[in-house]
Design an enzyme around this catalytic site. Structure first.
Site, PDB file in Angstrom:
ATOM      1  N   GLY A 146       0.679  -0.955   0.049  1.00 44.74           N
ATOM      2  CA  GLY A 146      -0.132  -0.213  -0.229  1.00 44.74           C
ATOM      3  C   GLY A 146       0.711   1.071   0.150  1.00 44.74           C
ATOM      4  O   GLY A 146       0.351   2.261  -0.567  1.00 44.74           O
ATOM      5  N   GLU A 150       4.107   4.225   5.936  1.00 42.56           N
ATOM      6  CA  GLU A 150       3.054   3.572   5.950  1.00 42.56           C
ATOM      7  C   GLU A 150       1.874   4.382   5.278  1.00 42.56           C
ATOM      8  O   GLU A 150       1.934   5.564   5.193  1.00 42.56           O
ATOM      9  CB  GLU A 150       2.383   3.110   7.354  1.00 42.56           C
ATOM     10  CG  GLU A 150       1.178   2.587   7.379  1.00 42.56           C
ATOM     11  CD  GLU A 150       1.072   1.049   6.736  1.00 42.56           C
ATOM     12  OE1 GLU A 150       1.327   0.938   5.531  1.00 42.56           O
ATOM     13  OE2 GLU A 150       0.739  -0.065   7.517  1.00 42.56           O
ATOM     14  N   ASP A 151       1.057   3.719   4.584  1.00 50.98           N
ATOM     15  CA  ASP A 151      -0.013   4.364   3.705  1.00 50.98           C
ATOM     16  C   ASP A 151      -1.033   5.112   4.640  1.00 50.98           C
ATOM     17  O   ASP A 151      -1.481   6.039   4.496  1.00 50.98           O
ATOM     18  CB  ASP A 151      -0.497   3.479   2.690  1.00 50.98           C
ATOM     19  CG  ASP A 151      -1.041   1.996   2.890  1.00 50.98           C
ATOM     20  OD1 ASP A 151      -0.949   1.784   4.364  1.00 50.98           O
ATOM     21  OD2 ASP A 151      -1.814   1.213   2.444  1.00 50.98           O
ATOM     22  N   ASP A 186      -5.100   2.606  10.409  1.00 50.30           N
ATOM     23  CA  ASP A 186      -6.457   2.582  10.647  1.00 50.30           C
ATOM     24  C   ASP A 186      -6.688   1.884  12.228  1.00 50.30           C
ATOM     25  O   ASP A 186      -6.751   2.608  13.205  1.00 50.30           O
ATOM     26  CB  ASP A 186      -6.932   1.503   9.755  1.00 50.30           C
ATOM     27  CG  ASP A 186      -8.410   1.314   9.738  1.00 50.30           C
ATOM     28  OD1 ASP A 186      -9.043   2.316  10.277  1.00 50.30           O
ATOM     29  OD2 ASP A 186      -8.702   0.262   9.023  1.00 50.30           O
ATOM     30  N   LYS A 234      -6.675   7.398  10.397  1.00 51.47           N
ATOM     31  CA  LYS A 234      -8.216   7.290  10.700  1.00 51.47           C
ATOM     32  C   LYS A 234      -8.343   6.985  12.052  1.00 51.47           C
ATOM     33  O   LYS A 234      -8.470   5.930  12.540  1.00 51.47           O
ATOM     34  CB  LYS A 234      -8.739   5.768   9.729  1.00 51.47           C
ATOM     35  CG  LYS A 234      -9.268   6.207   8.152  1.00 51.47           C
ATOM     36  CD  LYS A 234     -10.274   5.313   7.894  1.00 51.47           C
ATOM     37  CE  LYS A 234      -9.499   4.098   7.180  1.00 51.47           C
ATOM     38  NZ  LYS A 234     -10.457   3.097   6.595  1.00 51.47           N
ATOM     39  N   PHE A 268     -13.825   3.616   3.840  1.00 49.32           N
ATOM     40  CA  PHE A 268     -12.727   2.978   2.982  1.00 49.32           C
ATOM     41  C   PHE A 268     -12.414   3.543   1.962  1.00 49.32           C
ATOM     42  O   PHE A 268     -13.085   3.710   0.979  1.00 49.32           O
ATOM     43  CB  PHE A 268     -13.265   1.557   2.905  1.00 49.32           C
ATOM     44  CG  PHE A 268     -12.358   0.568   2.302  1.00 49.32           C
ATOM     45  CD1 PHE A 268     -11.531  -0.134   3.223  1.00 49.32           C
ATOM     46  CD2 PHE A 268     -12.165   0.290   0.908  1.00 49.32           C
ATOM     47  CE1 PHE A 268     -10.516  -1.082   2.856  1.00 49.32           C
ATOM     48  CE2 PHE A 268     -11.189  -0.625   0.658  1.00 49.32           C
ATOM     49  CZ  PHE A 268     -10.401  -1.248   1.449  1.00 49.32           C
ATOM     50  N   VAL A 269     -10.950   3.664   1.707  1.00 49.90           N
ATOM     51  CA  VAL A 269     -10.397   4.723   0.570  1.00 49.90           C
ATOM     52  C   VAL A 269      -9.664   3.544  -0.207  1.00 49.90           C
ATOM     53  O   VAL A 269      -8.924   2.699   0.183  1.00 49.90           O
ATOM     54  CB  VAL A 269      -9.710   5.772   1.128  1.00 49.90           C
ATOM     55  CG1 VAL A 269     -10.538   6.842   1.663  1.00 49.90           C
ATOM     56  CG2 VAL A 269      -8.501   5.487   2.147  1.00 49.90           C
ATOM     57  N   ASP A 323      -5.849  -0.591  -2.092  1.00 52.25           N
ATOM     58  CA  ASP A 323      -6.670  -1.371  -2.874  1.00 52.25           C
ATOM     59  C   ASP A 323      -7.804  -1.870  -2.398  1.00 52.25           C
ATOM     60  O   ASP A 323      -8.020  -1.642  -0.969  1.00 52.25           O
ATOM     61  CB  ASP A 323      -5.736  -2.764  -2.914  1.00 52.25           C
ATOM     62  CG  ASP A 323      -5.366  -3.383  -1.606  1.00 52.25           C
ATOM     63  OD1 ASP A 323      -5.574  -2.980  -0.712  1.00 52.25           O
ATOM     64  OD2 ASP A 323      -6.012  -4.815  -1.798  1.00 52.25           O
ATOM     65  N   ARG A 343      -5.152   0.328  -6.892  1.00 51.12           N
ATOM     66  CA  ARG A 343      -3.824   0.762  -6.464  1.00 51.12           C
ATOM     67  C   ARG A 343      -3.330   2.035  -7.409  1.00 51.12           C
ATOM     68  O   ARG A 343      -2.611   2.829  -6.827  1.00 51.12           O
ATOM     69  CB  ARG A 343      -2.733  -0.288  -6.185  1.00 51.12           C
ATOM     70  CG  ARG A 343      -3.076  -1.288  -5.252  1.00 51.12           C
ATOM     71  CD  ARG A 343      -1.866  -1.611  -4.839  1.00 51.12           C
ATOM     72  NE  ARG A 343      -1.971  -3.284  -4.182  1.00 51.12           N
ATOM     73  CZ  ARG A 343      -2.363  -3.392  -2.721  1.00 51.12           C
ATOM     74  NH1 ARG A 343      -1.947  -2.268  -2.013  1.00 51.12           N
ATOM     75  NH2 ARG A 343      -2.425  -4.584  -2.333  1.00 51.12           N
TER      76      ARG A 343
HETATM   77  P1  5GP Z   1      -4.598  -1.367  10.541  1.00 52.89           P
HETATM   78  O1  5GP Z   1      -3.867  -2.551  11.038  1.00 52.89           O
HETATM   79  O2  5GP Z   1      -4.253   0.074  11.128  1.00 52.89           O
HETATM   80  O3  5GP Z   1      -6.186  -1.534  10.703  1.00 52.89           O
HETATM   81  O4  5GP Z   1      -4.665  -1.264   8.833  1.00 52.89           O
HETATM   82  C1  5GP Z   1      -3.292  -1.071   8.177  1.00 52.89           C
HETATM   83  C2  5GP Z   1      -3.494  -1.548   6.821  1.00 52.89           C
HETATM   84  O5  5GP Z   1      -4.997  -1.968   6.288  1.00 52.89           O
HETATM   85  C3  5GP Z   1      -3.246  -0.508   5.977  1.00 52.89           C
HETATM   86  O6  5GP Z   1      -1.709  -0.525   5.495  1.00 52.89           O
HETATM   87  C4  5GP Z   1      -3.889  -0.840   4.597  1.00 52.89           C
HETATM   88  O7  5GP Z   1      -3.251  -1.810   3.872  1.00 52.89           O
HETATM   89  C5  5GP Z   1      -5.082  -1.426   5.119  1.00 52.89           C
HETATM   90  N1  5GP Z   1      -6.294  -0.438   5.251  1.00 52.89           N
HETATM   91  C6  5GP Z   1      -6.888   0.066   6.366  1.00 52.89           C
HETATM   92  N2  5GP Z   1      -7.680   0.979   6.097  1.00 52.89           N
HETATM   93  C7  5GP Z   1      -7.728   1.028   4.804  1.00 52.89           C
HETATM   94  C8  5GP Z   1      -8.755   1.737   3.710  1.00 52.89           C
HETATM   95  O8  5GP Z   1      -9.369   2.643   4.243  1.00 52.89           O
HETATM   96  N3  5GP Z   1      -8.272   1.487   2.300  1.00 52.89           N
HETATM   97  C9  5GP Z   1      -7.562   0.342   2.113  1.00 52.89           C
HETATM   98  N4  5GP Z   1      -7.413   0.201   0.853  1.00 52.89           N
HETATM   99  N5  5GP Z   1      -6.701  -0.085   2.950  1.00 52.89           N
HETATM  100  C10 5GP Z   1      -6.835   0.215   4.322  1.00 52.89           C
END
Ligand code: 5GP
Length: 180
Positions: A43, A98-99, A102, A130, A151-152, A158, A164
């Site tokens: 990502g 990191e992208d 969340d 987020k 969700f983006v 992706d 992507r």
């Molecule tokens: P976390 O572990 O913080 O919940 O999420 C991290 C990973 O989940 C990110 O690196 C990404 O790959 C995916 N992710 C979280 N939120 C989103 C979102 O809104 N859109 C997309 N496409 N991927 C997300």
């Protein structure tokens, strides 16, 4: 692909402005530190490549693959490390690129893992945050932009491995989820 997008959340120009701001902050903090910049694949790849070319100082690249999303839009909750770093991080200044932050589960796991390698410092730089969805106590040290609980996709992010390559960050039409 474009017809699946309900609306654009961040245009190419807006993304570029946030990336430039983050590059300036990293330059102020790391110019003399030769940091190891760790791109979290897949990502963060677009963000990483746009960011690093704006850093006018020595740094090294690394790549990790961690996954918590089994596919779709919900995290599975358990994080797996699919590719580790090769560089010896002991005594190095490390920045994880990191992208999106969340729930925080992925970075929480990655940070704990990377700390076992005894870096001199370890910071997190994320393009998107987020915070409303956080499930662990974790904050990024560098945040591009805080976004609502949507969700983006696009700019590396992706949905089921697609979207992507969109140059902007957008929100998918609900119909796309119900008819994948
Ligand atoms: P976390 O572990 O913080 O919940 O999420 C991290 C990973 O989940 C990110 O690196 C990404 O790959 C995916 N992710 C979280 N939120 C989103 C979102 O809104 N859109 C997309 N496409 N991927 C997300």
């Amino acid at each position: 692909m474009l017809q699946d997008i309900e609306r654009v959340l961040l245009t190419q120009e807006e993304i570029a402005a946030h990336v430039a701001q983050l590059a300036a902050r990293l330059t102020a903090d790391y110019a003399e530190k030769d940091p190891v910049l760790i791109c979290v694949l897949k990502g963060a790849v677009n963000f990483f490549k746009d960011l690093v070319v704006q850093l006018p100082f020595h740094c090294e690249y690394e790549f990790v693959v961690a996954s918590s999303y089994g596919g779709g839009t919900q995290t599975s909750g358990s994080v797996q490390l699919r590719k580790d770093v090769f560089t010896d991080l002991r005594g190095r200044h490390v920045v994880v690129i990191e992208d999106i932050l969340d729930t925080g589960l992925t970075l929480d796991f990655l940070v704990a893992h990377l700390k076992t390698k005894e870096p001199a410092s370890l910071k997190i730089c994320t393009l998107l945050d987020k915070p409303s969805r956080r499930r662990v106590e974790l904050q990024a040290d560098y945040v591009g932009v805080t976004i609502p609980n949507e969700f983006v996709v696009g700019y590396g992010l992706d949905y089921n491995e697609h979207y992507r390559n969109l140059p902007f960050i957008g929100i998918l039409k609900p119909a796309v989820y119900s008819h994948p």
